[in-house]
Design an enzyme around this catalytic site. Structure first.
Site, PDB file in Angstrom:
ATOM      1  N   LEU A 179      36.711  44.480  62.442  1.00  0.00           N
ATOM      2  CA  LEU A 179      37.390  43.747  61.374  1.00  0.00           C
ATOM      3  C   LEU A 179      36.702  43.909  60.016  1.00  0.00           C
ATOM      4  O   LEU A 179      37.359  43.920  58.991  1.00  0.00           O
ATOM      5  CB  LEU A 179      37.507  42.264  61.738  1.00  0.00           C
ATOM      6  CG  LEU A 179      38.418  41.955  62.934  1.00  0.00           C
ATOM      7  CD1 LEU A 179      38.476  40.456  63.207  1.00  0.00           C
ATOM      8  CD2 LEU A 179      39.825  42.506  62.733  1.00  0.00           C
ATOM      9  N   ASN A 208      30.581  46.361  64.043  1.00  0.00           N
ATOM     10  CA  ASN A 208      30.773  47.354  62.987  1.00  0.00           C
ATOM     11  C   ASN A 208      30.701  46.634  61.638  1.00  0.00           C
ATOM     12  O   ASN A 208      31.650  46.625  60.861  1.00  0.00           O
ATOM     13  CB  ASN A 208      32.131  48.036  63.182  1.00  0.00           C
ATOM     14  CG  ASN A 208      32.317  49.240  62.288  1.00  0.00           C
ATOM     15  OD1 ASN A 208      31.357  49.803  61.787  1.00  0.00           O
ATOM     16  ND2 ASN A 208      33.562  49.633  62.071  1.00  0.00           N
ATOM     17  N   ASP A 247      40.983  50.536  69.437  1.00  0.00           N
ATOM     18  CA  ASP A 247      39.862  51.012  68.618  1.00  0.00           C
ATOM     19  C   ASP A 247      40.196  50.806  67.134  1.00  0.00           C
ATOM     20  O   ASP A 247      39.936  51.669  66.284  1.00  0.00           O
ATOM     21  CB  ASP A 247      39.516  52.468  68.910  1.00  0.00           C
ATOM     22  CG  ASP A 247      38.061  52.777  68.559  1.00  0.00           C
ATOM     23  OD1 ASP A 247      37.228  51.853  68.593  1.00  0.00           O
ATOM     24  OD2 ASP A 247      37.754  53.941  68.246  1.00  0.00           O
TER      25      ASP A 247
END
Length: 418
Positions: free
Chosen positions: A65, A96, A306
């Protein structure tokens, strides 16, 4: 919210109502009645939708996100709304981010930030400190704070001894370790799959060998050390076979495949559109077919989006300079259902990922918690930019013919419909 779902075809192989068209009455988040016809109580909202199908809530175990650190790409609040409208009641959130999710405070921030959403957010925390691949992060503390697994998103663990120690250590608290399937020493500067097609385009490549060497090494480490290993987003035919053989040996390994690897091939790269620049790269038609077969025979456990939002400044550039990644929450179902039996697909986005990551999953039955996805598996449409719900628009599926779309979800006593 109290609702009555009218004429919903139930897709849940563990339910006695599987493949039956029923009315479903839900009160205070609990399924109180399932029958051919139910009278509408005065305080309930009636939901009638064309070709309505209902399954247990979908779970996407590979979602990025951006928050914290890349909120311009996507933030948690809006990203969870996108997930809900795309049919997901649960997501596994990749580390991430910047700063990394490598300590208990970072894990607790994500859980607290998402507490009011109907979508349950399950953090996947970093395996190593700062995602640097050098020192192991605080796995035990993060597991106790709510992390469901540990891995450095889209970064391979080059140090074999580090992965071995992680597998050994994680057994003490029954944790799953993730290892991204790419040998960083092969295809280091690669952009696309190694094939005749991409060679003609003059682009540096990432050969299948890069994935297969890493998978072979990781499976050897798993056989030696024991533990629970999950290999995310595999993309080659040989990787499927390696994992199939490992499962026959009795190794505790699971794997996932991204929906875009089931639907697209490296033929798309001829356009030099950076939305097709993903990692692992889009592979050959032979690999794509092997991945589909791997789902059908049970080798591949999960299908994921993904989902990786990238801002326009990092995508609207030359192919060599573009960031890797495509968004995919909105298109996972519509692309995957085109290639798969509906029941196989639902298993791979409900029961199988929940079992692997020890997330409770209910059955669609009376007196069970209502955690449901509402969808139409038969609607055919062309996916356009206007269909993108995410803040970032980097979709590899724009202009593609898809089949199947989510209406929304009912979860945590809340109804979200498109």
């Amino acid at each position: 919210m109290n609702i009555l779902l009218r004429s919903a075809k139930i897709i849940d192989s563990n339910s006695k109502y599987h493949n039956k068209k029923m009315d479903i009455l839900i009160k205070n988040g609990i399924i109180t009645d399932i029958a051919k016809s139910i009278d509408l109580p005065s305080t309930f909202k009636e939901i009638r939708l064309k070709n309505l199908h209902v399954s247990n809530g979908w779970f996407d175990t590979s979602v990025s996100l951006g928050e914290p650190g890349f909120e311009e790409r996507e933030n948690i609040d809006h990203g969870l709304e996108v997930a809900a409208r795309s049919g997901f009641t649960k997501i596994g959130l990749n580390p991430n981010t910047k700063p990394c999710i490598d300590n208990k405070s970072a894990v607790e921030f994500l859980i607290q930030k998402s507490a009011s959403s109907p979508v349950n957010l399950y953090p996947i925390a970093n395996l190593t400190q700062g995602a640097a691949g050098v020192e192991m992060a605080e796995l035990f503390d993060m597991k106790n704070s709510g992390a469901i697994a540990f891995g450095d998103y889209n970064k391979s663990i080059d140090n074999a001894n580090l992965l071995k120690i992680a597998l050994l250590y994680a057994q003490n608290f029954n944790a799953v370790v993730l290892s991204f399937p790419q040998d960083s020493g092969i295809g280091t500067h690669g952009l696309v799959n190694e094939s005749e097609n991409t060679t003609r385009l003059g682009l540096n490549s990432i050969p299948n060998l890069s994935e297969e060497l890493q998978v072979s090494r990781d499976l050897a480490l798993l056989e030696y050390a024991g533990g629970k290993l999950h290999i995310p987003t595999i993309s080659t035919a040989k990787a499927v076979q390696l994992i199939k053989d490992a499962k026959k040996k009795g190794l505790d390994v699971s794997c996932s495949v991204a929906a875009h690897h089931l639907f697209l091939t490296d033929e798309e790269i001829q356009s030099f559109d950076t939305n097709f620049k993903v990692t692992p790269p889009l592979r050959s038609q032979k690999d794509r077919k092997a991945l589909v077969k791997g789902i059908k025979d049970g080798t591949i456990d999960m299908i994921v989006s993904d989902h990786n939002p990238i801002d326009i400044e990092n995508k609207n550039v030359e192919f060599a300079n573009g960031a890797y990644g495509t968004i995919g929450l909105e298109t996972l179902f519509g692309s995957a259902v085109s290639e798969l039996n509906l029941e196989d697909l639902i298993h791979c986005i409900t029961e199988k990922p929940c079992q692997r990551f020890e997330i409770p999953v209910s059955t669609i039955d009376k007196n069970e918690k209502a955690d449901l996805t509402l969808f139409n598996p038969d609607i055919a449409y062309t996916f356009h930019t206007d269909d993108i719900l995410s803040k970032s628009k980097n979709s590899a599926f724009v202009g593609k013919e898809l089949k199947g779309k989510a209406y929304g979800i009912y979860a945590n006593k809340k109804l979200i419909l498109n």
